[in-house]
Design an enzyme around this catalytic site. Sequence first.
Site, short mmCIF file in Angstrom:
data_model
loop_
_atom_site.label_atom_id
_atom_site.label_comp_id
_atom_site.label_asym_id
_atom_site.label_seq_id
_atom_site.Cartn_x
_atom_site.Cartn_y
_atom_site.Cartn_z
N HIS A 45 0.74 4.59 -8.85
CA HIS A 45 1.56 3.37 -8.80
C HIS A 45 1.57 2.86 -7.35
CE1 HIS A 45 5.39 1.13 -8.54
NE2 HIS A 45 5.19 0.86 -9.81
N PRO A 46 1.79 1.55 -7.13
CA PRO A 46 1.70 1.01 -5.77
C PRO A 46 2.55 1.68 -4.70
CG PRO A 46 1.63 -0.78 -7.33
CD PRO A 46 1.87 0.47 -8.13
N VAL A 47 3.71 2.28 -5.06
CA VAL A 47 4.50 2.92 -4.00
C VAL A 47 4.04 4.34 -3.70
CG1 VAL A 47 6.56 1.53 -4.44
CG2 VAL A 47 6.29 3.74 -5.60
N LYS A 48 3.06 4.85 -4.47
CA LYS A 48 2.60 6.22 -4.26
C LYS A 48 1.64 6.28 -3.07
CE LYS A 48 4.87 7.99 -7.77
NZ LYS A 48 5.32 6.86 -8.57
N ASN A 49 1.13 7.49 -2.80
CA ASN A 49 0.37 7.71 -1.56
C ASN A 49 -1.00 7.06 -1.56
OD1 ASN A 49 2.61 9.05 -0.81
ND2 ASN A 49 1.70 11.09 -0.75
#
Length: 390
Positions: free
Chosen positions: A185-189
């Site tokens: 997901h976009p907030v992941k690393n």
Amino acid sequence: MIPYGRQEVTEDDIEAVVEVLRSNLITQGPVAPRFEEAVRDYCRASHAVAVSSGTAGLHLACHAMGLGPGDWLWTSPITFVASANCGLYCGADVDFVDIDPATRNMSVEALKHKLEQAETEGQLPKVVVPVHFAGLSCDMAAIRELADRYGFWVLEDAAHAFGGEYRGEPVGACRFSDAAVFSFHPVKNITTGEGGMVTTRRLELATRIERLRSHGITREPAHMIREPDGPWYYEQGELGLNYRLTDIQAALGLSQLQRLDTFIQARRNGAVRYSRLLADLPLILPGESSNSHSAWHLYVVELGGTDPQAIRREVFEALREQGWGVNVHYIPVHWQPDYARECRKLPAAEAYYSRALTIPLFPGLTEGQQEAFAVDLSQAIHQARPVGTA
């Protein structure tokens, strides 16, 4: 507003996606298998299966492990709801194991005690899902020991932990588990927009997950009931789902993967900086354990003082007004209406939630922004007063 986390997309990432868009195959082409191989090699796993989301990976892994009606899945209450929902998707019952206040991860002692009790009641879990909260690995060796003793599958929810380490190996190596699931997901690393990956050392598990992610269909004659009519022939051997990752998404992930170590180092530098900037505030700061290196997906502080829950909303709103996208991770899953039909008391998880505040941390966050945030956080804490007081 400066968010608690966000993606970093470069021109190289964009060009990788455009290259796929200009090709003849944009869904099931050669790029997704290359992404699988790259993640497999990075994690030092035997197999990696790309899926449409971390949630899809959890669901497929539980399905492949044979979880179903009459079975139990146990997980942590401090997580996103997907860690528990994967059990409900399979028709199983779900229960929760309290956390260790020091790590915010599943408490091994609480798990041990709960297993002893469940054994006497004949309700041992079929699958246990330890969640590597904020990027810090659970004590997987201790959980594996309990799994061998009580006979349950171990499925790592590593959605936060891509790039983290446990006992000198990458999270996802699966030395102490049956499978691990990552989210992109976009907030992941790293990000693929939406997307995920399941890693495992078990060939039979990887093979079944691959089949289940594509409707339960196989084109391999060795897995067919009938003799193929021709090269076009396929069979649906069991009911599966459409949980594939496209080549468009895989191209972005493959490009981002080249910078994962840089992203993780930037997050670690930011975490170290916060430990210095926030040291004098009435906060409980996150840390690492002796056998793990966190991927620092989240940086969650806990408000101190005599009544932290009473001032958290005021601190939260003051920071939001100043342009800081703080958040709270997570509302305990056992408090969600869909799970609250049974009365459960998980005191460590509930105490953590009453104090928790997620603050900005991502590779593009500058040292100056962290310093400015620390000043605003300090001011918000010292000006806050419980709701309803003069």
